[in-house]
Scaffold this active site. Structure first.
Site, PDB file in Angstrom:
ATOM      1  N   CYS A   1       0.813  -1.222   0.000  1.00  0.00           N
ATOM      2  CA  CYS A   1       0.000   0.000   0.000  1.00  0.00           C
ATOM      3  C   CYS A   1       0.846   1.271   0.000  1.00  0.00           C
ATOM      4  O   CYS A   1       0.299   2.376  -0.131  1.00  0.00           O
ATOM      5  CB  CYS A   1      -0.912   0.031   1.224  1.00  0.00           C
ATOM      6  SG  CYS A   1      -2.010  -1.381   1.399  1.00  0.00           S
TER       7      CYS A   1
ATOM      8  N   HIS B   1      -6.169   2.186   5.556  1.00  0.00           N
ATOM      9  CA  HIS B   1      -6.701   1.418   4.423  1.00  0.00           C
ATOM     10  C   HIS B   1      -7.562   0.297   4.970  1.00  0.00           C
ATOM     11  O   HIS B   1      -7.071  -0.625   5.628  1.00  0.00           O
ATOM     12  CB  HIS B   1      -5.566   0.860   3.578  1.00  0.00           C
ATOM     13  CG  HIS B   1      -6.036  -0.012   2.442  1.00  0.00           C
ATOM     14  ND1 HIS B   1      -7.158   0.271   1.696  1.00  0.00           N
ATOM     15  CD2 HIS B   1      -5.533  -1.184   1.940  1.00  0.00           C
ATOM     16  CE1 HIS B   1      -7.330  -0.669   0.784  1.00  0.00           C
ATOM     17  NE2 HIS B   1      -6.361  -1.564   0.919  1.00  0.00           N
TER      18      HIS B   1
ATOM     19  N   HIS C   1     -10.478  -2.802   4.596  1.00  0.00           N
ATOM     20  CA  HIS C   1     -11.074  -3.840   3.751  1.00  0.00           C
ATOM     21  C   HIS C   1     -12.465  -4.218   4.258  1.00  0.00           C
ATOM     22  O   HIS C   1     -12.924  -5.336   4.016  1.00  0.00           O
ATOM     23  CB  HIS C   1     -10.183  -5.079   3.721  1.00  0.00           C
ATOM     24  CG  HIS C   1      -9.031  -4.971   2.773  1.00  0.00           C
ATOM     25  ND1 HIS C   1      -8.293  -6.067   2.363  1.00  0.00           N
ATOM     26  CD2 HIS C   1      -8.484  -3.906   2.147  1.00  0.00           C
ATOM     27  CE1 HIS C   1      -7.331  -5.675   1.534  1.00  0.00           C
ATOM     28  NE2 HIS C   1      -7.420  -4.368   1.398  1.00  0.00           N
TER      29      HIS C   1
ATOM     30  N   GLU D   1     -26.867  12.940   9.943  1.00  0.00           N
ATOM     31  CA  GLU D   1     -26.161  13.739  10.950  1.00  0.00           C
ATOM     32  C   GLU D   1     -24.669  13.427  10.995  1.00  0.00           C
ATOM     33  O   GLU D   1     -23.850  14.300  11.260  1.00  0.00           O
ATOM     34  CB  GLU D   1     -26.782  13.489  12.326  1.00  0.00           C
ATOM     35  CG  GLU D   1     -26.211  14.328  13.454  1.00  0.00           C
ATOM     36  CD  GLU D   1     -26.514  15.810  13.323  1.00  0.00           C
ATOM     37  OE1 GLU D   1     -25.872  16.600  14.036  1.00  0.00           O
ATOM     38  OE2 GLU D   1     -27.405  16.167  12.529  1.00  0.00           O
TER      39      GLU D   1
ATOM     40  N   HIS E   1     -12.881  -3.826  -3.286  1.00  0.00           N
ATOM     41  CA  HIS E   1     -11.585  -3.891  -2.589  1.00  0.00           C
ATOM     42  C   HIS E   1     -11.681  -3.269  -1.191  1.00  0.00           C
ATOM     43  O   HIS E   1     -11.539  -3.960  -0.196  1.00  0.00           O
ATOM     44  CB  HIS E   1     -10.531  -3.172  -3.445  1.00  0.00           C
ATOM     45  CG  HIS E   1      -9.149  -3.202  -2.870  1.00  0.00           C
ATOM     46  ND1 HIS E   1      -8.018  -3.205  -3.666  1.00  0.00           N
ATOM     47  CD2 HIS E   1      -8.692  -3.202  -1.600  1.00  0.00           C
ATOM     48  CE1 HIS E   1      -6.932  -3.225  -2.895  1.00  0.00           C
ATOM     49  NE2 HIS E   1      -7.329  -3.220  -1.629  1.00  0.00           N
TER      50      HIS E   1
END
Length: 378
Positions: free
Chosen positions: A232, A250, A252, A274, A330
């Protein structure tokens, strides 16, 4: 028993070779009070707070850092520093010689001021190494940082390594990082702390992290040479370089993946909830209003994570207000000015994804102004 067997028992056993552990400079990243000293012709850890040498084992450093005596001395030093700083306003401090120990990158914890008329008859020339003898007759030498070494600046109150590990555990417990998926990175000054690839977030330790600079160059590797930098990292760099982020998450999570499936186009939109107020606009830093439309770009997935870099850059350029990018089938990348803000907004994003899925399941539209609602108003 035969005499030959008795003789074998009486024979002295050969001594096993000692497993001598080497000093690991990366320990100075995890413990701001640790530096290295030369003792018995061997480099060993040295506690700047207690002025004692320690065993070359991380478990020993962990135990010492949590000891009552160590923390009492540390608190006294903080109180003394606070008191002396207030006195210097009325009376100027004497100029003295500053001696930098091995972790000279940590200015707050590794500088020792020694007045010229106490421990030094003549000031050392700039660039020379100064040798100090402690009560234990341990020699401490100044280390010159080379161009390839990490110039670290970790404060006692904030340890990026520990924070990355704790956030990874939080992501795992929240089902944002099932198996070995997902990732977390934190920025501390010019250093970026990133997790290794293919390691479950609940098993990552502080010594497993990589440290890179803003160009992506690895400055510090984990103790375990088998670990590789997360795939990543190119996408994390997008957030750091294009948004000046302080942390990137990140995820998943299933709700993030499903959100990309109920929105067939290039963006996910949601409004009139809200929890929108928990999302900041990247251009102004102001939160979204309840009645505004939050738009998150969606990019198509690729076989390899690093191939998403260019697509993510295009999406970030087209959506300057976004602090997140969805990857179809993903997950999602979310960033903030700090790890606290990134975590807070990530929780709000996941809440909104779940709300959209539930509203979609009930046949309700989640991206337009609601109609037919007649509650009390002013």
């Amino acid at each position: 028993m035969a005499e030959s067997q008795l003789a074998l028992l009486d024979r002295p056993k050969p001594e096993k070779p000692k497993n001598v552990r080497r000093y690991n400079p990366d320990w100075e990243l995890s413990y701001s009070w640790v530096t290295s000293v030369v003792k018995d012709s061997r480099e060993v850890p040295f506690c700047n707070v207690c002025s004692i040498t320690l065993s070359t084992h991380r478990s020993c450093l962990n135990k010492h850092g949590k000891s009552l005596k160590h923390n009492e001395i540390l608190n006294k030093q903080k109180q003394t520093t606070t008191g002396s700083s207030s006195k210097t306003k009325s009376k100027p401090a004497k100029r003295g010689l500053i001696v930098s120990f091995k972790n000279s990158h940590n200015v707050k914890s590794s500088r020792t001021r020694i007045t010229n008329n106490i421990n030094s008859k003549s000031p050392a020339k700039q660039g020379q190494s100064k040798i100090i003898k402690t009560e234990n007759e341990v020699v401490v030498k100044k280390r010159k940082l080379s161009n390839d070494e990490v110039e670290r600046n970790e404060s006692r109150a904030f340890c990026p390594r520990e924070t990355v590990v704790k956030l990874g555990k939080f992501m795992y417990d929240s089902d944002w990082a099932v198996g070995n998926g997902g990732g977390i990175t934190i920025r501390d000054g010019e250093n970026l702390y990133m997790e290794p690839s293919c390691v479950a977030k609940d098993r990552i330790k502080v010594e497993d992290l990589f440290v890179t600079d803003l160009t992506g160059k690895v400055l510090s590797h984990p103790d375990n040479e088998a670990l590789k930098l997360t795939q990543c990292s190119p996408l994390f760099m997008n957030a750091y370089l294009m948004r000046d982020a302080g942390a990137v998450i990140h995820s998943h999570a299933q709700c993030a993946c499903l959100a990309t499936l109920i929105c067939k186009g290039a963006e996910f939109c949601i409004s009139h909830l809200e929890m929108l107020k928990g999302i900041k606009k990247a251009t102004t830093g102001l939160p979204y209003n309840y009645d505004e439309v939050l738009k998150i770009p969606i990019i198509e997935n690729t076989l390899f994570e690093k191939e998403l870099k260019n697509r993510m850059q295009v999406a970030m350029d087209m959506y300057p207000d976004t602090n997140a990018v969805l990857v179809r089938r993903h997950g999602v990348y979310i960033w903030g000015d700090s790890w606290e803000q990134a975590k807070s907004m990530a929780e709000c994003y996941h809440y909104l994804f779940k709300m959209a899925l539930e509203m979609h399941r009930m046949g309700m539209k989640f991206d337009v102004e609601p109609t037919g609602e007649s509650g009390f108003t002013d």
